[in-house]
Design a protein around this motif. Sequence first.
Motif, PDB file in Angstrom:
ATOM      1  N   THR A 112     -19.786  36.675-100.967  1.00  0.00           N
ATOM      2  CA  THR A 112     -19.349  37.771-100.216  1.00  0.00           C
ATOM      3  C   THR A 112     -18.949  37.578 -98.778  1.00  0.00           C
ATOM      4  O   THR A 112     -18.113  37.685 -98.058  1.00  0.00           O
ATOM      5  CB  THR A 112     -20.343  39.348-100.517  1.00  0.00           C
ATOM      6  OG1 THR A 112     -20.363  39.278-101.895  1.00  0.00           O
ATOM      7  CG2 THR A 112     -19.578  40.377 -99.924  1.00  0.00           C
ATOM      8  N   GLY A 113     -19.931  36.782 -98.331  1.00  0.00           N
ATOM      9  CA  GLY A 113     -19.964  36.577 -96.799  1.00  0.00           C
ATOM     10  C   GLY A 113     -18.956  35.522 -96.501  1.00  0.00           C
ATOM     11  O   GLY A 113     -18.395  35.481 -95.398  1.00  0.00           O
ATOM     12  N   SER A 114     -18.550  34.775 -97.502  1.00  0.00           N
ATOM     13  CA  SER A 114     -17.411  33.832 -97.151  1.00  0.00           C
ATOM     14  C   SER A 114     -15.939  34.368 -97.384  1.00  0.00           C
ATOM     15  O   SER A 114     -15.023  33.620 -97.234  1.00  0.00           O
ATOM     16  CB  SER A 114     -17.530  32.521 -98.083  1.00  0.00           C
ATOM     17  OG  SER A 114     -17.408  32.860 -99.402  1.00  0.00           O
ATOM     18  N   GLY A 115     -15.918  35.626 -97.653  1.00  0.00           N
ATOM     19  CA  GLY A 115     -14.631  36.322 -97.859  1.00  0.00           C
ATOM     20  C   GLY A 115     -13.993  36.413 -98.953  1.00  0.00           C
ATOM     21  O   GLY A 115     -12.747  36.888 -99.139  1.00  0.00           O
ATOM     22  N   LEU A 116     -14.749  36.401-100.229  1.00  0.00           N
ATOM     23  CA  LEU A 116     -14.001  36.540-101.518  1.00  0.00           C
ATOM     24  C   LEU A 116     -14.261  38.191-101.831  1.00  0.00           C
ATOM     25  O   LEU A 116     -15.217  38.746-101.149  1.00  0.00           O
ATOM     26  CB  LEU A 116     -14.891  36.032-102.830  1.00  0.00           C
ATOM     27  CG  LEU A 116     -15.246  34.317-102.692  1.00  0.00           C
ATOM     28  CD1 LEU A 116     -16.024  33.825-103.824  1.00  0.00           C
ATOM     29  CD2 LEU A 116     -13.635  33.959-102.874  1.00  0.00           C
ATOM     30  N   PRO A 117     -13.428  38.609-102.635  1.00  0.00           N
ATOM     31  CA  PRO A 117     -13.117  39.729-103.035  1.00  0.00           C
ATOM     32  C   PRO A 117     -14.354  40.515-103.362  1.00  0.00           C
ATOM     33  O   PRO A 117     -15.091  39.657-104.222  1.00  0.00           O
ATOM     34  CB  PRO A 117     -12.101  39.775-103.629  1.00  0.00           C
ATOM     35  CG  PRO A 117     -11.148  38.817-103.686  1.00  0.00           C
ATOM     36  CD  PRO A 117     -12.096  37.805-103.087  1.00  0.00           C
ATOM     37  N   LEU A 118     -14.758  41.798-103.017  1.00  0.00           N
ATOM     38  CA  LEU A 118     -16.293  42.262-103.417  1.00  0.00           C
ATOM     39  C   LEU A 118     -16.241  42.212-105.067  1.00  0.00           C
ATOM     40  O   LEU A 118     -17.218  41.930-105.785  1.00  0.00           O
ATOM     41  CB  LEU A 118     -16.284  43.623-102.984  1.00  0.00           C
ATOM     42  CG  LEU A 118     -17.499  44.383-103.188  1.00  0.00           C
ATOM     43  CD1 LEU A 118     -18.744  43.415-102.814  1.00  0.00           C
ATOM     44  CD2 LEU A 118     -17.516  45.868-102.456  1.00  0.00           C
ATOM     45  N   GLY A 119     -14.972  42.739-105.723  1.00  0.00           N
ATOM     46  CA  GLY A 119     -14.719  42.818-107.033  1.00  0.00           C
ATOM     47  C   GLY A 119     -15.298  41.608-108.020  1.00  0.00           C
ATOM     48  O   GLY A 119     -15.753  41.507-108.888  1.00  0.00           O
ATOM     49  N   VAL A 175     -21.165  47.644 -98.222  1.00  0.00           N
ATOM     50  CA  VAL A 175     -21.709  46.412 -98.194  1.00  0.00           C
ATOM     51  C   VAL A 175     -22.605  46.129 -96.722  1.00  0.00           C
ATOM     52  O   VAL A 175     -22.152  46.406 -95.645  1.00  0.00           O
ATOM     53  CB  VAL A 175     -20.958  45.038 -98.405  1.00  0.00           C
ATOM     54  CG1 VAL A 175     -21.852  43.892 -98.283  1.00  0.00           C
ATOM     55  CG2 VAL A 175     -20.076  45.417 -99.891  1.00  0.00           C
ATOM     56  N   GLU A 176     -23.985  45.771 -96.873  1.00  0.00           N
ATOM     57  CA  GLU A 176     -24.465  45.648 -95.503  1.00  0.00           C
ATOM     58  C   GLU A 176     -23.880  44.836 -94.758  1.00  0.00           C
ATOM     59  O   GLU A 176     -23.235  43.689 -95.134  1.00  0.00           O
ATOM     60  CB  GLU A 176     -25.895  45.095 -95.747  1.00  0.00           C
ATOM     61  CG  GLU A 176     -26.838  46.341 -96.573  1.00  0.00           C
ATOM     62  CD  GLU A 176     -27.197  47.597 -95.878  1.00  0.00           C
ATOM     63  OE1 GLU A 176     -26.798  47.715 -94.466  1.00  0.00           O
ATOM     64  OE2 GLU A 176     -27.733  48.575 -96.448  1.00  0.00           O
ATOM     65  N   GLY A 177     -23.768  45.058 -93.311  1.00  0.00           N
ATOM     66  CA  GLY A 177     -23.246  44.207 -92.209  1.00  0.00           C
ATOM     67  C   GLY A 177     -23.452  42.790 -92.248  1.00  0.00           C
ATOM     68  O   GLY A 177     -22.667  41.773 -92.038  1.00  0.00           O
ATOM     69  N   PHE A 178     -24.817  42.513 -92.406  1.00  0.00           N
ATOM     70  CA  PHE A 178     -25.244  41.013 -92.260  1.00  0.00           C
ATOM     71  C   PHE A 178     -24.695  40.047 -93.410  1.00  0.00           C
ATOM     72  O   PHE A 178     -24.587  38.911 -93.219  1.00  0.00           O
ATOM     73  CB  PHE A 178     -26.722  40.936 -92.243  1.00  0.00           C
ATOM     74  CG  PHE A 178     -27.390  41.052 -93.890  1.00  0.00           C
ATOM     75  CD1 PHE A 178     -27.667  40.019 -94.531  1.00  0.00           C
ATOM     76  CD2 PHE A 178     -27.766  42.410 -94.078  1.00  0.00           C
ATOM     77  CE1 PHE A 178     -28.380  40.027 -95.889  1.00  0.00           C
ATOM     78  CE2 PHE A 178     -28.463  42.574 -95.387  1.00  0.00           C
ATOM     79  CZ  PHE A 178     -28.801  41.420 -96.109  1.00  0.00           C
ATOM     80  N   VAL A 179     -24.283  40.920 -94.585  1.00  0.00           N
ATOM     81  CA  VAL A 179     -23.993  40.158 -95.723  1.00  0.00           C
ATOM     82  C   VAL A 179     -22.095  39.735 -95.300  1.00  0.00           C
ATOM     83  O   VAL A 179     -21.879  38.577 -95.647  1.00  0.00           O
ATOM     84  CB  VAL A 179     -23.818  40.957 -97.055  1.00  0.00           C
ATOM     85  CG1 VAL A 179     -22.943  40.065 -98.219  1.00  0.00           C
ATOM     86  CG2 VAL A 179     -25.255  41.377 -97.495  1.00  0.00           C
ATOM     87  N   VAL A 302     -28.934  44.547 -99.947  1.00  0.00           N
ATOM     88  CA  VAL A 302     -27.669  44.023 -99.367  1.00  0.00           C
ATOM     89  C   VAL A 302     -26.526  44.721 -99.631  1.00  0.00           C
ATOM     90  O   VAL A 302     -25.420  44.600 -99.194  1.00  0.00           O
ATOM     91  CB  VAL A 302     -27.244  42.554-100.218  1.00  0.00           C
ATOM     92  CG1 VAL A 302     -28.198  41.749 -99.815  1.00  0.00           C
ATOM     93  CG2 VAL A 302     -27.069  42.841-101.624  1.00  0.00           C
ATOM     94  N   VAL A 303     -26.686  46.054-100.646  1.00  0.00           N
ATOM     95  CA  VAL A 303     -25.503  46.864-100.595  1.00  0.00           C
ATOM     96  C   VAL A 303     -26.177  48.318-100.305  1.00  0.00           C
ATOM     97  O   VAL A 303     -27.269  48.586-100.560  1.00  0.00           O
ATOM     98  CB  VAL A 303     -24.730  46.993-101.818  1.00  0.00           C
ATOM     99  CG1 VAL A 303     -24.292  45.529-102.008  1.00  0.00           C
ATOM    100  CG2 VAL A 303     -25.490  47.226-102.948  1.00  0.00           C
ATOM    101  N   LYS A 304     -25.298  49.285-100.200  1.00  0.00           N
ATOM    102  CA  LYS A 304     -25.619  50.771-100.067  1.00  0.00           C
ATOM    103  C   LYS A 304     -25.641  51.385-100.996  1.00  0.00           C
ATOM    104  O   LYS A 304     -24.929  51.234-102.179  1.00  0.00           O
ATOM    105  CB  LYS A 304     -24.908  51.321 -98.802  1.00  0.00           C
ATOM    106  CG  LYS A 304     -24.963  50.549 -97.465  1.00  0.00           C
ATOM    107  CD  LYS A 304     -23.968  51.221 -96.282  1.00  0.00           C
ATOM    108  CE  LYS A 304     -24.107  50.298 -95.022  1.00  0.00           C
ATOM    109  NZ  LYS A 304     -23.036  51.004 -94.078  1.00  0.00           N
TER     110      LYS A 304
END
Length: 334
Positions: A112-119, A175-179, A302-304
């Motif tokens: 997720t942090g590397s920019g892959l789509p959340l789905g 998604v939490e900001g730090f992720v 890591v997610v809300k």
Amino acid sequence: MAFFAWLNDQLLRMDWLSYLVRLLLEDGFGLDTLSRVGASLHFFIYDVIKIFILLAVLIFSISWVQSYFPPERTRLILGRMRGVRANLMGALLGTITPFCSCSSIPLFIGFTGSGLPLGVTFSFLISSPLVDLASVILLASIFNWSIALAYVLVGIVLAVLGGSLISQARMERYVEGFVLHSKVLDLPPTQLTRRDRLQFAWEQVADVFSRVWLYVLIGVGIGAAIHNWIPQELISTLIGEDNWWSVPLATLVGVPMYADIFGTLPIAEALVAKGVGLGTALAFMMAVTALSLPSLIMLKKVVKGPLLALFFSIVLVGIVLIGYLFNSFAYLFI
């Protein structure tokens, strides 16, 4: 066909091992393996040794293949895809990673942090604990190949649909900001030698064994107790295949637990032997591995709330539907 059936019985079911354990108990210790105590010991010793042998061989083989696809290379491959194709690749990636739900979350954060789509990352997160190659082989060794392959298919479909629904819901803000802002090292892929790959594979075997051995012992112990000590009438009354509530009840019972799929397989085996529907037993197994309480607690970091609730609801409903599906069409597989 007869040769392949024999090969399956000897390599996967390990009938030779069952015979040796029975010989040891009867001739070595004078136990009747048809008695409750003897049958329980036979079930426990045979299943534990069989699972550990298969695990060692399978995890080593899978890890050897994995050594050609480090996380950075995987991220680059997935990053070029979009839509359902990307979700399918994320789900398929999960099938070659022998991780429990908690172990999958760090990779989920990295992807997720590397920019892959959340789905796509959620498709991976659903399939990784649910459908890995090692569990497929173990399913075939306990039940048969038809059940194992059908389980893989529905597991991948659930992962793809779940990831696609989350993607369509556009839940990135939950998604939490730090992720989203975690640092990703963009290192050139290293060329591993054969010795490096061997070392990596053995390290993975040792790591998986260190995480699952206790759950395997507990799971096989519970399976032996169900198989030989709990009356079939009691189990049938509670979660028999004729009861409409058996699938949702088994799913809800499995959620608070935490175990690896390798520990829940012997329990599913014993439940089916006692007359529990195939779908009910598989629903319990899937709930324990994909929706365990510890993994949900970790995921909450890591997610809300709204995204966690959507993930939980999709997987829970999917598991229940899969359970009913297997119960309805069990005659095709058994």
